[in-house]
Design an enzyme around this catalytic site. Structure first.
Site, PDB file in Angstrom:
ATOM      1  N   CYS A 224       2.112 -36.835 -27.240  1.00  0.00           N
ATOM      2  CA  CYS A 224       2.218 -38.142 -27.215  1.00  0.00           C
ATOM      3  C   CYS A 224       2.600 -39.352 -26.824  1.00  0.00           C
ATOM      4  O   CYS A 224       3.243 -39.355 -27.739  1.00  0.00           O
ATOM      5  CB  CYS A 224       0.486 -38.528 -28.022  1.00  0.00           C
ATOM      6  SG  CYS A 224      -0.476 -37.166 -28.134  1.00  0.00           S
TER       7      CYS A 224
ATOM      8  N   GLN B 285      -1.722 -29.206 -21.048  1.00  0.00           N
ATOM      9  CA  GLN B 285      -2.561 -29.527 -22.836  1.00  0.00           C
ATOM     10  C   GLN B 285      -3.493 -30.031 -22.445  1.00  0.00           C
ATOM     11  O   GLN B 285      -3.458 -31.481 -22.299  1.00  0.00           O
ATOM     12  CB  GLN B 285      -1.658 -29.962 -23.758  1.00  0.00           C
ATOM     13  CG  GLN B 285      -2.599 -29.455 -25.192  1.00  0.00           C
ATOM     14  CD  GLN B 285      -1.499 -29.903 -26.388  1.00  0.00           C
ATOM     15  OE1 GLN B 285      -1.684 -30.883 -27.000  1.00  0.00           O
ATOM     16  NE2 GLN B 285      -1.046 -28.764 -27.367  1.00  0.00           N
TER      17      GLN B 285
ATOM     18  N   TYR C  31      -7.321 -31.345 -35.019  1.00  0.00           N
ATOM     19  CA  TYR C  31      -8.238 -31.630 -33.952  1.00  0.00           C
ATOM     20  C   TYR C  31      -9.504 -30.753 -33.200  1.00  0.00           C
ATOM     21  O   TYR C  31      -9.907 -29.922 -34.285  1.00  0.00           O
ATOM     22  CB  TYR C  31      -7.299 -32.163 -32.588  1.00  0.00           C
ATOM     23  CG  TYR C  31      -6.277 -33.210 -32.213  1.00  0.00           C
ATOM     24  CD1 TYR C  31      -6.641 -34.233 -33.134  1.00  0.00           C
ATOM     25  CD2 TYR C  31      -5.361 -32.511 -32.470  1.00  0.00           C
ATOM     26  CE1 TYR C  31      -5.089 -34.750 -33.071  1.00  0.00           C
ATOM     27  CE2 TYR C  31      -3.935 -33.684 -32.582  1.00  0.00           C
ATOM     28  CZ  TYR C  31      -4.326 -34.793 -32.706  1.00  0.00           C
ATOM     29  OH  TYR C  31      -2.852 -36.058 -33.636  1.00  0.00           O
TER      30      TYR C  31
ATOM     31  N   ARG D  64      -2.182 -23.325 -28.539  1.00  0.00           N
ATOM     32  CA  ARG D  64      -1.214 -23.997 -29.333  1.00  0.00           C
ATOM     33  C   ARG D  64      -2.560 -23.831 -30.491  1.00  0.00           C
ATOM     34  O   ARG D  64      -3.413 -24.039 -30.302  1.00  0.00           O
ATOM     35  CB  ARG D  64      -1.119 -25.544 -29.365  1.00  0.00           C
ATOM     36  CG  ARG D  64      -0.110 -26.041 -30.456  1.00  0.00           C
ATOM     37  CD  ARG D  64       0.738 -27.280 -30.173  1.00  0.00           C
ATOM     38  NE  ARG D  64       1.507 -27.022 -30.088  1.00  0.00           N
ATOM     39  CZ  ARG D  64       2.635 -27.722 -30.011  1.00  0.00           C
ATOM     40  NH1 ARG D  64       2.695 -28.939 -30.758  1.00  0.00           N
ATOM     41  NH2 ARG D  64       3.523 -27.619 -29.739  1.00  0.00           N
TER      42      ARG D  64
ATOM     43  N   LEU E 175      11.490 -28.339 -35.678  1.00  0.00           N
ATOM     44  CA  LEU E 175      13.303 -28.716 -36.048  1.00  0.00           C
ATOM     45  C   LEU E 175      14.316 -27.126 -35.170  1.00  0.00           C
ATOM     46  O   LEU E 175      15.136 -26.775 -36.222  1.00  0.00           O
ATOM     47  CB  LEU E 175      12.592 -27.992 -37.372  1.00  0.00           C
ATOM     48  CG  LEU E 175      12.432 -30.010 -38.296  1.00  0.00           C
ATOM     49  CD1 LEU E 175      12.524 -29.955 -39.640  1.00  0.00           C
ATOM     50  CD2 LEU E 175      12.596 -30.805 -37.898  1.00  0.00           C
TER      51      LEU E 175
ATOM     52  N   GLY F 126      11.013 -30.896 -29.809  1.00  0.00           N
ATOM     53  CA  GLY F 126       9.822 -31.617 -29.049  1.00  0.00           C
ATOM     54  C   GLY F 126      10.912 -32.986 -29.288  1.00  0.00           C
ATOM     55  O   GLY F 126      11.254 -33.659 -28.450  1.00  0.00           O
ATOM     56  N   ARG F 127      10.631 -33.533 -30.338  1.00  0.00           N
ATOM     57  CA  ARG F 127      11.257 -34.729 -30.921  1.00  0.00           C
ATOM     58  C   ARG F 127      12.727 -34.551 -30.724  1.00  0.00           C
ATOM     59  O   ARG F 127      12.974 -35.217 -29.938  1.00  0.00           O
ATOM     60  CB  ARG F 127      11.904 -34.939 -31.979  1.00  0.00           C
ATOM     61  CG  ARG F 127      10.070 -35.519 -33.027  1.00  0.00           C
ATOM     62  CD  ARG F 127      10.212 -35.604 -34.529  1.00  0.00           C
ATOM     63  NE  ARG F 127       9.645 -34.259 -34.840  1.00  0.00           N
ATOM     64  CZ  ARG F 127       9.840 -33.817 -36.226  1.00  0.00           C
ATOM     65  NH1 ARG F 127       9.593 -34.991 -37.070  1.00  0.00           N
ATOM     66  NH2 ARG F 127       9.453 -32.900 -36.625  1.00  0.00           N
TER      67      ARG F 127
END
Length: 380
Positions: A27, A101, A188, A236, A307, A329-330
């Site tokens: 997001c 998504q 969610y 997911r 990670l 991701g990150r």
């Protein structure tokens, strides 16, 4: 040039990814009225130029009330299609597969952007003109202390939500996306039905695991029914809820078997999010064993995430059969050229075809630079 599994093309139905590296949906909280803007184009486009095989657009709300924040993307209107089509076309232009998504935030809706506090909307947000809206969930339990109390969905409102997911999937197809992922994780809406932490319903959509799975499975079945059969469907999941009394990996295996029966192609194995705290160990690759267990026990494709920080780690995951895909991701935000750097790190660039594509050119250049740097650093 050596061949490694990470950079072998992979076919999912009639869609072929150039490699097994995907960008997780992340997001950005930068939309207005659910519409994309140049921020999204630039943010996502750099991953396509960086060599990833599949790029997932962030959690995109199926109804306005399904947004996490006022800045979330949306697909509740045909007006959202042109902007998202621009994104899909740009990703494909640079060789990536475009995915999206679709989601409903449920009890975690109507919240602040992370940099504004990451809690429920409060008076400071009201002064900026950002009002909360009614939130819904499986039950009336708030996400945490101080968060809005949700209203439990009724059979009528559940039917509306299911139709909203179906309509959003149709719009995603119209916008040119070739992969869709239904968000069933992180506390969610659909996860709020699955988890015993948040679902205390007394009807057929609560109680034991069979009852708690019912609504998410109905939604996923409805989406698969209208999503083109030649395009893959991902789901997911939070493989474990994060709280010991929540969904376990054994519960997720049961759920994954049902997903396989509904012709889901990939189970994207994340974890946590049902509550602010996380009671399981976390370290490099800490969620990979969940993807491995689901894959081995169910016989369904999985994506590993969490990670994963370099090419050798990613290659070890797919080469050993722990997962079919590796989601970044990150680390992708920190290094949009992660895939190119991994290609250079693993020595998979073909020196005889340096001009085959933009990513290949860059990866070949990076590989050469790495050799130069190593040679230089080795001098006395």
């Amino acid at each position: 040039m050596g061949k490694v599994k990470l950079f072998e093309p992979v076919a999912l139905r009639d869609v072929t990814l150039r490699n097994r590296l995907i960008v997780s949906p992340m997001c950005q909280y930068s939309a207005q009225g659910g519409h994309v803007n140049d921020h999204h184009l630039i943010n996502l486009g750099r991953f396509a130029m960086g060599g990833f095989g599949l790029i997932m657009v962030e959690a995109t709300a199926v109804v306005p009330g399904g947004r996490i924040t006022h800045g979330d993307l949306g697909l509740w209107s045909d007006d959202h299609i042109p902007g998202l089509r621009r994104i899909a076309e740009a990703l494909k232009m640079y060789g990536a597969v475009a995915g999206i998504q679709i989601a409903h935030a449920g009890p975690k809706a109507a919240s602040q952007r992370p940099w504004q506090g990451n809690g429920a909307l409060d008076d400071s947000d009201f002064q900026r003109g950002e009002q909360p809206w009614p939130v819904v969930s499986a039950s009336n339990k708030p996400y945490a202390d101080g968060w809005l109390k949700p209203t439990a969905l009724t059979s009528a409102t559940m039917a509306e939500v299911k139709q909203a997911f179906v309509d959003a999937a149709r719009r995603a197809d119209a916008a040119g996306f070739d992969v869709i992922e239904v968000h069933c994780a992180h506390g969610y809406l659909l996860n709020s039905f699955l988890s015993p932490v948040t679902n205390d319903r007394k009807d057929e959509y609560g109680g034991d695991l069979e009852g708690r799975m019912r609504f998410p499975l109905e939604v996923i079945q409805a989406v698969r029914a209208i999503w083109p059969q030649d395009k893959p469907l991902f789901v997911r999941v939070s493989a474990v809820d994060g709280l010991r009394e929540g969904m376990s990996i054994e519960d997720t295996i049961v759920f994954a078997r049902r997903l396989k029966a509904l012709s889901v192609d990939i189970v994207d194995c994340s974890s946590g999010g049902i509550a602010p705290r996380y009671e399981y160990p976390s370290s490099y690759g800490y969620q990979v064993p969940y993807a491995q267990k689901v894959r081995s026990e169910v016989g369904i494709g999985t994506a590993a995430v969490g990670l994963i920080v370099n090419g050798r780690q990613a290659e070890a995951i797919v080469e050993s059969g722990q997962a079919d895909l590796v989601a970044i991701g990150r680390e992708a935000l920190a290094d949009p050229n992660f895939a190119l750097h991994a290609e250079a790190e693993l020595g998979t660039v073909d020196p005889k075809a340096p001009f085959a594509s933009w990513p290949t050119q860059v990866a070949w250049w990076l590989q050469g630079r790495a050799v130069q740097i190593q040679t230089f650093s080795g001098r006395s």
